[in-house]
Scaffold this active site. Structure first.
Site, short mmCIF file in Angstrom:
data_model
loop_
_atom_site.label_atom_id
_atom_site.label_comp_id
_atom_site.label_asym_id
_atom_site.label_seq_id
_atom_site.Cartn_x
_atom_site.Cartn_y
_atom_site.Cartn_z
N GLY B 98 2.86 9.00 11.25
CA GLY B 98 2.54 10.31 10.39
C GLY B 98 3.58 11.40 10.36
N ARG B 149 3.50 3.23 7.97
CA ARG B 149 2.73 2.92 9.20
C ARG B 149 2.82 1.39 9.48
NH1 ARG B 149 -0.17 7.16 11.43
NH2 ARG B 149 -0.38 8.94 9.83
N ASP B 180 2.98 4.61 19.26
CA ASP B 180 2.95 3.43 18.94
C ASP B 180 4.22 2.77 18.38
OD1 ASP B 180 0.36 3.05 19.95
OD2 ASP B 180 -0.48 3.60 17.84
N LYS B 206 8.24 11.76 17.79
CA LYS B 206 7.75 12.84 16.83
C LYS B 206 6.37 12.42 16.87
CE LYS B 206 7.56 10.27 12.91
NZ LYS B 206 6.10 9.89 12.90
N THR B 207 5.59 13.40 16.59
CA THR B 207 4.04 13.50 16.37
C THR B 207 3.63 14.78 16.48
OG1 THR B 207 1.92 12.88 16.70
CG2 THR B 207 3.57 12.74 18.63
N ASP B 209 0.56 15.40 16.95
CA ASP B 209 -0.29 15.42 18.23
C ASP B 209 0.06 15.81 19.31
OD1 ASP B 209 -2.09 14.41 16.16
OD2 ASP B 209 -1.73 12.49 16.70
N GLU B 377 -1.74 20.31 5.33
CA GLU B 377 -0.78 21.39 5.34
C GLU B 377 -0.05 21.98 6.35
OE1 GLU B 377 -4.15 20.90 5.21
OE2 GLU B 377 -4.98 22.71 4.26
#
Lengths: 503, 503
Positions: B98, B149, B180, B206-207, B209, B377
């Site tokens: 993502g 992905r 992952d 990186k994420t 989340d 966004e």
């Protein structure tokens, strides 16, 4: 009123200081610039008698007491000049209609003016919009008064309003709103004057839609903030597009008939396609006319009857929508507008069309649409520096106009391309913004909505750029609104055009 | 490579300078701070041998070549110290999974490190994520490489990757991704080493989340930016609420299993109700267990079997949802989670319930829900100062680790509560973040997802505040991300807690 005021707003009673975010807190502590003319002695100078946008005679009949009154402008007078009479006033203020960033600052500006120039005044905030006037629901002093969408039109409502302003002994009432609310302000002003009541009414130009404007009122507050927030979000989605490469995003922006927001955001961000409602409306009007007389066939004769703008719009539209415009009509033969208005509808139609082409072997890509609606998150952002300063000046202007006994005017702050210190301050007759329109079967005076002008400089600029945007991905990510640094005071493209300073 | 690099990013070939917004342009021109240790001579210092989060023996079997290797940390050496060997490297870099703000800066950091310390190096950007490795689809130098992905797992995919890194003679590969993708990076590192290939693999965290973290990697990049954008929007909607007073807003935020984003945004904005997935999951697990043995009746005996957290969550939920949790089960007797996950579903359920109460005379208000999904966004905003600096340092760290021949590590930048100049730089063994989990019926090594800890300091803080939020409207509007001024470098509550500096 004992609490201290800061220029960008103030701690609302009952709200914990800890409820303010850091950015908000830092904004609260920054003094706002004030037009110089407001800092010293000034006098009010009348302009020539005013007219109306259209239907002059009818407007004059609707507003016998107000029609034709001149604009006023503040002009500095030397130290020897005569200062305005120092007297205490009772003023009511109400927010009417949709939310827009900066309303708080209008009230701060009004409050600060009254504090500075009319000692002993009282400021009442009517709660929940015009209904607060009808129900005499107010807070003394200063609070979060909310907005509402009621009107004050019927004889009964006018009577309720008269009772409230009489009960509170109001010298003035400030109505902060869009075109309809300011039309209402004018009706109230006319009504109060016709009845020899002392209460004067002043309007303030508020709406994110940006559709209330004229030479003396070049923009409404909230438009700058809303467009910058939407453009930030659009820009972020565009950057996501560039990186993800698997979605087509369809974004709908809040607003009504006028497309100033879409036009401004398009110029700030460069989307592949921007649908300007005014174009579609013209196209549809022309199509309705053509379809009465012409046969739609491959010869294309019918198409040549479209004006060049309309032909361009038509060619930009997805095939499925073009087809619908030509073939699917309501029982009266009109294009079924409601069907093509939403972002989700567009995704579905494009998806259907591409699926069909796929089966015909004409398309072998993937299409996944993502829909967005940017609305509520843009109406109440922390106001940009422009909106904060503009609102503060508008509030002062309302205070001045009431202090000088004016009524039926809208606060007007001009010379907006210059630093705030050089802005002009005055009032513009609301009747001068009016025409007569048929609403619900009756002819009524209304402030004429400013639409995107399809022969205007801004639209021409858009047209000159958009062909390149369609396939070239000229996306721009404007980033978040900044309160300091080189970009903090940038004006919108729309306002620059209005001021004749668009690059 | 001839184009000049600025620290926050650079002009991408083929992109017009005019395509950069003013804010973006001003950010491009600001040099980023670099941890001091990177500015002078340094050496890499090994820590003790590493372990894994769980399933040590299995992880050791999965990664015989990598398991147990130590963390490394950069340590300054005096002028007399030995500088690292100057040699040119071929490095590939790929964005996996993502979107998250700041990815560009990781690549800038890597590029600048290679420019400064390994003259003559080449940097390849694989296009479209791991698929770019499989298809050997890359851009020489530096470009917008997009993310994707795909995974590189199967023997055939591993073979394709081997072919690509061999063809490009890669010394190193940097995989920028979430849990992952970093698991994948570790598998690739193990595979390359097992085959005595020279290509080393380094991961970067990186994420948005925020669910990939450990002591040495206290946060992932993109989390700071995303949370601040979502909080800005939530805050604006809250201000709109205060003023409009006629809607109930239901907001869903992007993310997967972990609720760090929701938790952070809740602490930044103080909504009336925030649903933390981890609580619901615990509640649901407990309910599933209780319902096997207990009768749900008015006695409330069953309810006392809930742990106190779960009981609180249960009581906070709207009645309609409580009822559904107790009564509506799938054929296996489990709560039907999918049914209560969306903002629109909640609006519908609350509306239905209130309509029922209205008919029973228990409710006489109005309920109109507005739904929002804030997602795309927030993933690709201009990175905050924190993310910009953090990413730049992470990119440098990746360069250093490859320069020193390390593999199977994730870039780790620490001491993040201090100014960037004092940040520590190093690498952490990916195997040390792993456990074994069953996925699609097979036991696989995976990086353990960091969930919101229901016994952690941050959650406790949230619990201590939220009762007050329910009815008191303690809304906070954080405002737009600022790039200068006192608020520009604020850390998230989440990161402050990880660093033990939460107020």
């Amino acid at each position: 009123m004992s609490f201290s005021i800061s220029a960008t707003g103030k701690a609302v009673p009952g709200r914990l200081v800890s409820d303010y975010s850091e950015v908000q807190g830092s904004r609260l502590n920054i003094p706002l610039p004030l037009p110089s003319v407001l800092k010293n002695s000034f006098e009010l100078v009348d302009g020539p008698p005013s007219s109306a946008v259209g239907n002059l005679e009818e407007i004059a009949e609707f507003f016998p007491k107000l029609f034709g009154q001149p604009s006023v402008t503040l002009k500095a007078v030397g130290a020897s000049g005569e200062a305005a009479e120092e007297r205490s006033l009772n003023i009511g203020v109400v927010l009417s209609g949709g939310q827009a960033a900066g309303g708080h600052n209008v009230i701060s500006g009004l409050f600060d003016y009254l504090q500075a120039r009319t000692r002993g005044s009282r400021l009442y905030g009517f709660r929940g919009g015009p209904a607060g006037i009808l129900k005499c629901n107010y807070v003394g002093g200063f609070d979060m008064i909310r907005s509402g969408r009621d009107k004050i039109e019927t004889p009964e409502q006018l009577k309720q309003a008269e009772e409230t302003v009489t009960k509170l002994d109001l010298d003035g009432l400030v109505i902060i709103g869009g075109d309809d609310s300011n039309t209402n302000a004018c009706l109230l002003a006319e009504n109060f004057r016709a009845k020899n009541m002392k209460t004067k009414v002043i309007g303030c130009p508020k709406t994110i839609d940006g559709d209330l404007k004229c030479k003396e009122v070049p923009t409404t507050f909230g438009f700058d903030t809303a467009c910058k927030i939407y453009s930030e979000l659009i820009g972020n989605v565009m950057t996501d597009c560039r990186s993800t490469g698997k979605y087509y995003h369809f974004i709908r922006l809040m607003g009504r008939a006028a497309s100033h927001i879409t036009m401004e955001c398009a110029l700030q961000t460069h989307p592949n396609l921007a649908i300007i409602g005014e174009e579609a409306q013209q196209l549809i009007a022309e199509l309705n006319e053509i379809l009465l007389h012409e046969v739609i066939d491959a010869s294309g004769v019918w198409k040549k009857k479209l004006q060049s703008h309309s032909r361009e719009v038509f060619d930009l539209l997805p095939y499925a929508i073009r087809k619908q415009l030509l073939l699917e009509r309501d029982p009266h033969g009109n294009v079924q507008l409601a069907k093509i208005e939403t972002e989700k509808m567009l995704i579905e139609m494009v998806g259907t069309e591409l699926e069909k082409r796929k089966q015909e072997g004409l398309f072998n890509g993937q299409f996944t649409g993502q829909s967005h609606f940017f609305g509520y998150e843009g109406r109440c952002g922390l106001p940009t520096i422009f909106d904060a300063n503009y609102c503060y000046a508008l509030g002062h202007a309302a205070g001045v106009l009431l202090h000088y006994g004016k009524t039926g005017l809208i606060s007007s702050v001009g010379n907006l391309g210059a630093p705030a210190e050089e802005w002009t301050v005055g009032g513009t007759p609301l009747t001068s913004l009016m025409v007569v329109e048929r609403r619900h079967g009756k002819f009524k005076p209304v402030i004429k909505k400013a639409m995107v002008e399809l022969d205007g400089a801004l639209f021409n600029k858009f047209v000159s750029l958009r062909d390149d945007w369609v396939l070239s991905n000229r996306y721009v990510n404007p980033g978040p609104i900044q309160f300091s640094g080189p970009t903090a005071e940038a004006l919108t493209h729309t306002l620059q055009m209005e001021l004749g300073i668009d690059a």
